[in-house]
Design a protein around this motif. Structure first.
Motif, PDB file in Angstrom:
ATOM      1  N   HIS A 188      36.561  44.202  23.590  1.00 21.99           N
ATOM      2  CA  HIS A 188      37.804  44.237  24.378  1.00 21.99           C
ATOM      3  C   HIS A 188      38.584  42.924  24.274  1.00 21.99           C
TER       4      HIS A 188
ATOM      5  N   VAL B  99      42.524  43.140  24.749  1.00 22.75           N
ATOM      6  CA  VAL B  99      42.929  43.439  26.123  1.00 22.75           C
ATOM      7  C   VAL B  99      42.648  42.255  27.039  1.00 22.75           C
TER       8      VAL B  99
ATOM      9  N   ASP C 151      45.189  39.562  26.683  1.00 26.07           N
ATOM     10  CA  ASP C 151      46.484  39.948  27.234  1.00 26.07           C
ATOM     11  C   ASP C 151      46.501  40.002  28.759  1.00 26.07           C
ATOM     12  N   ARG C 152      45.366  40.390  29.379  1.00 22.29           N
ATOM     13  CA  ARG C 152      45.411  40.716  30.799  1.00 22.29           C
ATOM     14  C   ARG C 152      44.670  39.759  31.729  1.00 22.29           C
ATOM     15  N   VAL C 153      43.796  38.920  31.217  1.00 16.32           N
ATOM     16  CA  VAL C 153      43.090  37.977  32.079  1.00 16.32           C
ATOM     17  C   VAL C 153      44.070  36.947  32.638  1.00 16.32           C
ATOM     18  N   THR C 154      44.000  36.724  33.941  1.00 17.21           N
ATOM     19  CA  THR C 154      44.939  35.799  34.591  1.00 17.21           C
ATOM     20  C   THR C 154      44.255  34.544  35.139  1.00 17.21           C
TER      21      THR C 154
ATOM     22  N   GLN D 169      47.872  33.518  27.511  1.00 15.76           N
ATOM     23  CA  GLN D 169      47.355  34.264  26.357  1.00 15.76           C
ATOM     24  C   GLN D 169      46.882  33.305  25.263  1.00 15.76           C
TER      25      GLN D 169
ATOM     26  N   GLU E 260      37.653  38.543  37.395  1.00 15.66           N
ATOM     27  CA  GLU E 260      38.537  39.617  36.916  1.00 15.66           C
ATOM     28  C   GLU E 260      37.829  40.974  37.084  1.00 15.66           C
TER      29      GLU E 260
ATOM     30  N   LEU F 209      39.715  44.318  36.437  1.00 16.29           N
ATOM     31  CA  LEU F 209      39.980  44.531  35.015  1.00 16.29           C
ATOM     32  C   LEU F 209      38.714  44.990  34.287  1.00 16.29           C
TER      33      LEU F 209
ATOM     34  N   ASP G 131      37.933  48.550  35.141  1.00 14.07           N
ATOM     35  CA  ASP G 131      38.879  49.434  34.483  1.00 14.07           C
ATOM     36  C   ASP G 131      38.489  49.652  33.012  1.00 14.07           C
TER      37      ASP G 131
END
Length: 206
Positions: free
Chosen positions: A127, A130, A133-136, A166, A195, A198, A201
């Motif tokens: 992954h 993803v 792109d999505r980890v904050t 990113q 996370e 995430l 998900d």
């Protein structure tokens, strides 16, 4: 042997190398086919301690020992290679598999191995796009990786200086390419902590 003592052992080994042998070590390190590759500007003209930081951040602690032994043998420094093997024999970094879990189980017994065609890939590899792109909460994850010595302070500072997040995540993945499962399990556990929504998900989609 703890990860910190591995660093000390590597530093002592490089200190024992005469100037020419140290230069040969750096040259051979750049020429070796080990992945991920070491960039010339990270080691050329650097001090012995800086080279240790590069070795550890690139290959992880135990990987740095293995690569160093191979390089020492290639430059005919067999005495130093044998000494390094002896001083680290039977030891590993502090990145252990969690007791009681199978080799394919991550934190909380979660299976972190994903099937990709006929090959198996770790969850964080499967992954990667993803997660980048999505980890904050990158800073919190970096703190965990630094604490567990998956990354060095040098690598930590390099990542923190990047923007946007990113780019930080892409750089974070660099030392994981050559790392073993234990380092990736530390990363996965940190992702679960910071996370969790995430991760849940992504696991539902597998």
């Amino acid at each position: 042997m703890t990860a910190r003592s591995i660093r000390v052992t590597l530093a002592d080994m490089l200190d024992d190398l005469p100037g020419k042998n140290f230069d040969d070590f750096v040259d051979q390190l750049l020429d070796c086919g080990e992945e991920p590759r070491v960039r010339r500007n990270r080691v050329e003209g650097k001090s012995r301690l800086e080279v240790v930081d590069v070795l550890v951040s690139t290959f992880t602690e135990t990987g740095a020992v293995r690569v160093s032994v191979e390089v020492l043998k290639q430059i005919n420094c067999h005495e130093q290679a044998n000494k390094l093997v002896k001083e680290t024999s039977g030891q590993s970094s502090n990145l252990k598999e969690t007791s009681g879990q199978s080799s394919n189980s991550g934190a909380a017994g979660v299976n972190t191995t994903a099937r990709h065609g006929r090959a198996e890939k770790h969850f964080v590899d499967e992954h990667r796009t993803v997660l980048i792109d999505r980890v904050t909460n990158v800073a919190s994850i970096l703190d965990d990786l630094l604490h567990e010595e998956v990354i060095s302070k040098v690598h930590y500072d390099e990542i923190m200086a990047l923007s946007p997040r990113q780019s930080q995540m892409r750089k974070l993945y660099d030392p994981l390419y050559g790392a073993g499962r234990a380092a990736k399990e530390v990363f996965f556990k940190s992702l679960q902590a910071h996370e969790n929504h995430l991760i849940q998900d992504l696991q539902k989609k597998e």
